[in-house]
Write a protein that holds these residues in place. Structure first.
Motif, PDB file in Angstrom:
ATOM      1  N   GLN A 197      17.605  -0.523  28.345  1.00 15.05           N
ATOM      2  CA  GLN A 197      16.797   0.307  27.265  1.00 15.05           C
ATOM      3  C   GLN A 197      16.557   1.654  27.712  1.00 15.05           C
ATOM      4  OE1 GLN A 197      12.933  -1.452  26.075  1.00 15.05           O
ATOM      5  NE2 GLN A 197      14.029  -3.574  26.268  1.00 15.05           N
ATOM      6  N   LEU A 198      16.986   1.969  29.036  1.00 12.34           N
ATOM      7  CA  LEU A 198      16.961   3.496  29.641  1.00 12.34           C
ATOM      8  C   LEU A 198      18.124   4.226  29.207  1.00 12.34           C
ATOM      9  CD1 LEU A 198      15.695   2.696  33.247  1.00 12.34           C
ATOM     10  CD2 LEU A 198      14.240   3.369  31.430  1.00 12.34           C
ATOM     11  N   ALA A 199      17.700   5.530  28.996  1.00  5.63           N
ATOM     12  CA  ALA A 199      18.616   6.334  28.384  1.00  5.63           C
ATOM     13  C   ALA A 199      19.103   7.614  29.137  1.00  5.63           C
ATOM     14  CB  ALA A 199      18.427   6.961  26.939  1.00  5.63           C
ATOM     15  N   PRO A 200      19.790   8.538  29.398  1.00  7.36           N
ATOM     16  CA  PRO A 200      20.076   9.550  29.958  1.00  7.36           C
ATOM     17  C   PRO A 200      18.828  10.462  29.705  1.00  7.36           C
ATOM     18  CG  PRO A 200      22.218   9.210  29.250  1.00  7.36           C
ATOM     19  CD  PRO A 200      21.123   8.083  28.424  1.00  7.36           C
ATOM     20  N   GLY A 201      18.184  10.887  30.666  1.00  6.84           N
ATOM     21  CA  GLY A 201      17.111  11.940  30.836  1.00  6.84           C
ATOM     22  C   GLY A 201      15.802  11.206  30.958  1.00  6.84           C
ATOM     23  N   ASP A 202      15.690   9.839  30.894  1.00 11.14           N
ATOM     24  CA  ASP A 202      14.515   9.061  31.101  1.00 11.14           C
ATOM     25  C   ASP A 202      13.748   9.207  32.590  1.00 11.14           C
ATOM     26  OD1 ASP A 202      15.257   6.239  29.086  1.00 11.14           O
ATOM     27  OD2 ASP A 202      14.320   8.246  28.569  1.00 11.14           O
ATOM     28  N   ASP A 203      12.820   9.375  32.678  1.00 11.57           N
ATOM     29  CA  ASP A 203      12.270   9.696  34.333  1.00 11.57           C
ATOM     30  C   ASP A 203      11.914   8.412  34.991  1.00 11.57           C
ATOM     31  OD1 ASP A 203      10.189  12.192  32.343  1.00 11.57           O
ATOM     32  OD2 ASP A 203      11.794  12.426  33.730  1.00 11.57           O
ATOM     33  N   ILE A 204      12.497   8.641  36.161  1.00 15.29           N
ATOM     34  CA  ILE A 204      11.930   7.340  37.086  1.00 15.29           C
ATOM     35  C   ILE A 204      11.430   8.115  38.436  1.00 15.29           C
ATOM     36  CG2 ILE A 204      12.813   5.611  38.720  1.00 15.29           C
ATOM     37  CD1 ILE A 204      14.886   4.899  36.528  1.00 15.29           C
ATOM     38  N   THR A 205      10.358   7.352  39.196  1.00 16.92           N
ATOM     39  CA  THR A 205       9.918   7.971  40.484  1.00 16.92           C
ATOM     40  C   THR A 205       9.845   6.625  41.460  1.00 16.92           C
ATOM     41  OG1 THR A 205       7.591   7.578  39.855  1.00 16.92           O
ATOM     42  CG2 THR A 205       8.427   9.571  39.260  1.00 16.92           C
ATOM     43  N   ASN A 233       5.780   8.025  53.186  1.00 12.22           N
ATOM     44  CA  ASN A 233       5.512   9.430  53.875  1.00 12.22           C
ATOM     45  C   ASN A 233       4.599  10.172  52.593  1.00 12.22           C
ATOM     46  OD1 ASN A 233       6.608   8.887  56.087  1.00 12.22           O
ATOM     47  ND2 ASN A 233       8.837   9.518  55.377  1.00 12.22           N
ATOM     48  N   ASP A 234       4.193   9.521  51.556  1.00  9.51           N
ATOM     49  CA  ASP A 234       3.361  10.149  50.542  1.00  9.51           C
ATOM     50  C   ASP A 234       4.544  11.017  49.771  1.00  9.51           C
ATOM     51  OD1 ASP A 234       0.165  11.782  50.030  1.00  9.51           O
ATOM     52  OD2 ASP A 234       1.319  10.170  48.841  1.00  9.51           O
ATOM     53  N   ILE A 235       5.662  11.002  49.766  1.00 11.32           N
ATOM     54  CA  ILE A 235       6.560  11.898  48.909  1.00 11.32           C
ATOM     55  C   ILE A 235       6.897  10.952  47.645  1.00 11.32           C
ATOM     56  CG2 ILE A 235       8.640  12.857  49.015  1.00 11.32           C
ATOM     57  CD1 ILE A 235       8.287  13.102  52.257  1.00 11.32           C
ATOM     58  N   VAL A 236       6.731  11.734  46.497  1.00 13.51           N
ATOM     59  CA  VAL A 236       7.119  11.335  45.229  1.00 13.51           C
ATOM     60  C   VAL A 236       8.619  11.791  45.102  1.00 13.51           C
ATOM     61  CG1 VAL A 236       6.647  11.059  42.704  1.00 13.51           C
ATOM     62  CG2 VAL A 236       4.661  11.096  44.634  1.00 13.51           C
ATOM     63  N   TRP A 237       9.509  10.763  44.866  1.00 12.26           N
ATOM     64  CA  TRP A 237      10.899  11.440  44.441  1.00 12.26           C
ATOM     65  C   TRP A 237      10.995  11.087  43.178  1.00 12.26           C
ATOM     66  CZ3 TRP A 237      13.817  12.726  48.694  1.00 12.26           C
ATOM     67  CH2 TRP A 237      13.309  12.511  50.124  1.00 12.26           C
ATOM     68  N   VAL A 295      23.527  -1.730  35.959  1.00 14.69           N
ATOM     69  CA  VAL A 295      23.363  -0.794  37.148  1.00 14.69           C
ATOM     70  C   VAL A 295      22.821   0.575  36.152  1.00 14.69           C
ATOM     71  CG1 VAL A 295      23.862   0.597  39.076  1.00 14.69           C
ATOM     72  CG2 VAL A 295      25.001  -1.519  38.601  1.00 14.69           C
ATOM     73  N   VAL A 296      21.740   1.059  36.577  1.00 17.11           N
ATOM     74  CA  VAL A 296      21.328   2.410  35.935  1.00 17.11           C
ATOM     75  C   VAL A 296      21.456   3.384  37.361  1.00 17.11           C
ATOM     76  CG1 VAL A 296      19.106   3.656  35.263  1.00 17.11           C
ATOM     77  CG2 VAL A 296      19.554   1.268  34.406  1.00 17.11           C
ATOM     78  N   ARG A 297      22.114   4.496  36.863  1.00 12.95           N
ATOM     79  CA  ARG A 297      22.457   5.389  37.651  1.00 12.95           C
ATOM     80  C   ARG A 297      21.400   6.724  37.382  1.00 12.95           C
ATOM     81  NH1 ARG A 297      25.786   3.239  41.823  1.00 12.95           N
ATOM     82  NH2 ARG A 297      27.396   2.366  40.746  1.00 12.95           N
ATOM     83  N   CYS A 298      21.102   7.171  38.588  1.00 13.30           N
ATOM     84  CA  CYS A 298      19.991   8.258  38.455  1.00 13.30           C
ATOM     85  C   CYS A 298      20.471   9.514  39.319  1.00 13.30           C
ATOM     86  CB  CYS A 298      18.547   7.814  38.773  1.00 13.30           C
ATOM     87  SG  CYS A 298      17.993   6.304  37.951  1.00 13.30           S
ATOM     88  N   SER A 299      20.048  10.610  38.902  1.00 11.75           N
ATOM     89  CA  SER A 299      20.227  12.066  39.731  1.00 11.75           C
ATOM     90  C   SER A 299      18.853  12.167  40.189  1.00 11.75           C
ATOM     91  CB  SER A 299      20.935  12.872  38.776  1.00 11.75           C
ATOM     92  OG  SER A 299      22.277  12.636  38.535  1.00 11.75           O
ATOM     93  N   THR A 300      18.795  13.038  41.064  1.00 11.89           N
ATOM     94  CA  THR A 300      17.443  13.514  41.680  1.00 11.89           C
ATOM     95  C   THR A 300      17.000  14.648  40.581  1.00 11.89           C
ATOM     96  OG1 THR A 300      16.283  14.389  43.638  1.00 11.89           O
ATOM     97  CG2 THR A 300      18.350  15.371  43.035  1.00 11.89           C
ATOM     98  N   ALA A 301      15.660  14.868  40.481  1.00 12.54           N
ATOM     99  CA  ALA A 301      14.937  15.571  39.513  1.00 12.54           C
ATOM    100  C   ALA A 301      14.001  16.482  40.478  1.00 12.54           C
ATOM    101  CB  ALA A 301      14.241  15.156  38.318  1.00 12.54           C
ATOM    102  N   GLY A 302      14.071  16.159  42.086  1.00 10.87           N
ATOM    103  CA  GLY A 302      13.359  16.832  42.880  1.00 10.87           C
ATOM    104  C   GLY A 302      12.142  16.167  43.398  1.00 10.87           C
ATOM    105  N   LYS A 303      11.200  16.803  44.303  1.00 19.00           N
ATOM    106  CA  LYS A 303      10.114  15.876  44.785  1.00 19.00           C
ATOM    107  C   LYS A 303       9.007  16.500  44.239  1.00 19.00           C
ATOM    108  CE  LYS A 303      12.045  16.333  49.428  1.00 19.00           C
ATOM    109  NZ  LYS A 303      12.288  16.481  50.732  1.00 19.00           N
TER     110      LYS A 303
END
Length: 187
Positions: free
Chosen positions: A123-131, A136-140, A179-187
């Motif tokens: 159900q996920l589409a390009p542009g949907d957010d994932i974290t 280390n308390d880092i949110v990717w 498989v859902v493929r994701c690109s980084t959107a920062g930290k």
């Protein structure tokens, strides 16, 4: 003779209905247990996060299982603990880290296609957010870039991709991996 055959067919039909009912109940109980384990792990993971060196992927042990962080998929309403390994014997507990590390931009997470875990990836589409939050308390932060279906023996394509995060589960018939493929959107 026809009456005996009719009774036999009815008995077979009732046996099949009973078997289907049992399987439905068993799946319900299994998913309920998965949800309870995930909730218990999330409760333990909510405590103060320890500090580690930035290039490590630290773990936290809850109920004898090592976890590496928390995956959130807002569109699906999912907040899941991620085990340090992705092994069949542990996937009823939670999804697991199949390979990689967010620090190197090649993390792969896998799990069951159950409501308590990774159902709904299709159900996920390009542009949907994932974290993904590590210990280390880092949110990717990631954005869905697309999806694909791979054969079970195409594990190398899971790990060797241009994407910073890949999340997979089995298709409904277990013949392939979605498989859902994701690109980084920062930290």
């Amino acid at each position: 003779m026809k009456k005996k055959l009719g009774i036999l067919i009815i008995c077979i039909g009732l046996a099949l209905l009973g078997g289907a009912g049992y399987l439905t109940y068993d799946n319900y109980q299994r998913e309920k247990a998965q949800a309870e384990r995930a909730e218990r792990a999330l409760s333990g993971l909510a405590d103060a996060l320890p500090q580690f060196h930035e290039n490590s992927l630290p773990t936290k042990n809850i109920d004898g299982y090592d976890y590496v962080g928390i995956l959130e998929i807002p569109k699906l309403g999912k907040k899941l603990p991620i085990l340090a390994v992705c092994e069949d014997s542990l996937l009823d507990i939670a999804p697991g880290l199949f390979s990689g590390n967010p620090y190197f931009g090649n993390m792969v997470i896998g799990g069951h296609n159950s409501q308590a875990h990774l159902a709904g990836l299709d159900q996920l589409a390009p542009g949907d957010d994932i974290t993904f939050t590590d210990f280390n308390d880092i949110v990717w932060k990631y954005k869905v870039a697309g999806n694909e279906v791979l054969a079970p023996k195409q594990g190398n394509q899971l790990m060797n991709s241009k994407y910073e995060l890949s999340i997979f589960n089995c298709t409904w018939d277990n013949s392939s991996r979605f498989v859902v493929r994701c690109s980084t959107a920062g930290k």
